[in-house]
Design a protein around this motif. Sequence first.
Motif, short mmCIF file in Angstrom:
data_model
loop_
_atom_site.label_atom_id
_atom_site.label_comp_id
_atom_site.label_asym_id
_atom_site.label_seq_id
_atom_site.Cartn_x
_atom_site.Cartn_y
_atom_site.Cartn_z
N SER A 154 -7.49 11.54 16.04
CA SER A 154 -8.43 12.46 15.38
C SER A 154 -9.87 12.02 15.60
CB SER A 154 -8.11 12.56 13.89
OG SER A 154 -8.02 11.28 13.33
N VAL A 155 -10.13 10.70 15.51
CA VAL A 155 -11.51 10.24 15.67
C VAL A 155 -11.97 10.44 17.12
CG1 VAL A 155 -12.99 8.18 15.67
CG2 VAL A 155 -11.51 8.62 13.74
N VAL A 156 -11.11 10.13 18.09
CA VAL A 156 -11.51 10.29 19.49
C VAL A 156 -11.75 11.77 19.81
CG1 VAL A 156 -10.74 10.08 21.89
CG2 VAL A 156 -10.41 8.19 20.32
N THR A 157 -10.86 12.66 19.37
CA THR A 157 -11.02 14.07 19.69
C THR A 157 -12.24 14.67 18.95
OG1 THR A 157 -9.35 14.61 18.01
CG2 THR A 157 -8.61 14.52 20.29
N CYS A 158 -12.45 14.23 17.72
CA CYS A 158 -13.64 14.72 17.00
C CYS A 158 -14.91 14.20 17.68
CB CYS A 158 -13.62 14.27 15.54
SG CYS A 158 -12.39 15.11 14.54
N SER A 189 -11.19 14.27 28.99
CA SER A 189 -11.68 12.91 28.74
C SER A 189 -11.09 12.37 27.43
CB SER A 189 -13.21 12.94 28.66
OG SER A 189 -13.69 11.70 28.24
N ALA A 190 -11.00 13.23 26.43
CA ALA A 190 -10.44 12.81 25.14
C ALA A 190 -8.98 12.41 25.29
CB ALA A 190 -10.57 13.93 24.11
N VAL A 191 -8.22 13.19 26.07
CA VAL A 191 -6.79 12.88 26.26
C VAL A 191 -6.65 11.51 26.92
CG1 VAL A 191 -4.69 13.56 27.49
CG2 VAL A 191 -6.06 15.29 26.32
N GLY A 192 -7.43 11.27 27.96
CA GLY A 192 -7.38 9.97 28.65
C GLY A 192 -7.68 8.82 27.70
N LYS A 193 -8.75 8.99 26.91
CA LYS A 193 -9.14 7.91 25.99
C LYS A 193 -8.07 7.68 24.93
CE LYS A 193 -14.09 8.25 26.52
NZ LYS A 193 -14.94 9.39 26.61
#
Lengths: 283, 247
Positions: free
Chosen positions: A237-241, A260-264
């Motif tokens: 949630s934090v990475v996607t937000c 990029s969010a999926v990779g991270k």
Amino acid sequence: MSKTLSEEGFTERWTRGVVYRGSSNYLGKKLIRLLEDLRGLSALLVITLAVSLRKLHTARAVIHPMIRRQLTRAGLDLLPMMGFLAFALGLVVIGQTTLILNRYGAQNYLGIVMVTVVVRELGPMLAALLVLARVGTANVVELGTARALGEVEALEALGIDPIHYLVVPRVIGMALAIFALTVYLIVFALLSGYLFAFLEGVPLLPGDYFRQLANTLIWQDFVLLALKTLAFGILISVVTCYQGLAQRLRIEEVSRATTSAVGKCVIGMVLLDAIFIIIYMLI
Amino acid sequence: MDTTNSNIPAIAATDVDVASTWSQRVRLRGVNWTVQRGEYWVVGGPHGAGKTDLLMTVAGLNRPAAGSVRIFGREIVNAAEKEFLEQRARIGFVFKGGGRMFTDLTVAENVALAICYHRNCSLEDASAEVASILEMTGLSSRASETAQTLGSDWLPRVGLARALALKPEVLFLDEPGAGLAARHREWWLNFLAQLSAGAPQAGGRKMTLIAATNDFALWSGRGQLYGLIKDKQWQVVGEAAEFPQIE
């Protein structure tokens, strides 16, 4: 006559330091970007936790329904898909493992294998990946679009804290949803795995199967399962937000931010998993 | 400091450098501007002159690159959260274009959001107040529509209704009426005149209005005071303006 850069060979360019400088510049930029992202993510995490605690009783009539909506979206709505995955996991992994163990007369190790593979590893990881694919990506698109359309400034203009309104419900909802989904996934997978073994004629009574599981499970498994799934939920949630909100995106940049969010998230989940493996090894 | 004292200006910008919302590049330098309570300002400038950035900065939504912005006598940028929210509730902002309507909410929910958030009440509890605002802005029959179904002439009104939800004392409007059909544009100009005069349905209090436009001629005789952004400079034109046609 001097050669153009395209005519110059790799060795010549290496000798002149072009390749070295180019590579070091590339790596340096990547490293700086990584450190900036880490700093931004840490800041968002700390701010979100602080806002969650400080505004625990603020605007509950607005925030609580939003948390319930996130729980429904990331939990309840994914139950059918999760049931399918759990069934497949049970058949493919557990059923076959049972067959192999039985072939070598090692049925007594079934509990250890099940707990290690399903409860500690595959269950939480699979549930988190499902939520990432179905809800995490949607998060980036929604928030990135809202940011691009200026809705964040519109919230600020109304005196509404965007972190409280947009991020906190998603973090709480997704963390709880991944925990709940993981519990269902583990139960379904263990049941369907036994069903497969039963249909294959493995001489293992249900009582023996569940006794082995119960004997292998320790109380730390339950605590660590909760911590791990909550950590996965907070991470996703934090990475996607962050990817959706950190920078004001143009509409055409939203898709890049999503990938990029999926990779991270995947890298972060693997690193978190590694930390939990170390903890399991220590207990 | 008593910020309700009527002698304190609503907005006071001193030597403010205005930065772009997108790039943080300084768009305007040395803005000095005082807005007294109850005044009706029209801010003109061509497309891309920095009107939106200026309005957002003096409304406390953008941090100024330099200088001081006081809202009701208080520096709002570095204010503590409680004080910031108190001052913020006294200011409304209507964004240009579609008013930045929250696309996942209906018209009524857009208007109710700020009320429910600040008063911790449900949509039902705020329904009477929301209905009154929707009626005032002519949106009653469109209460359950979303941004996808609402016509483009009506979208900015949702932004207006939402900004009025917290009963602001100062209302910023970024190019209101721009790109709308003549009938809607006329409605906006008349409605703002009513707010400025102290419309009974808005509580009877004279509202301080600051509207940005790229067409001064449209606002001829509408506002009381005029300001202009020209050659990256902020100029107070004053009351008896010869309305310059902005290229």
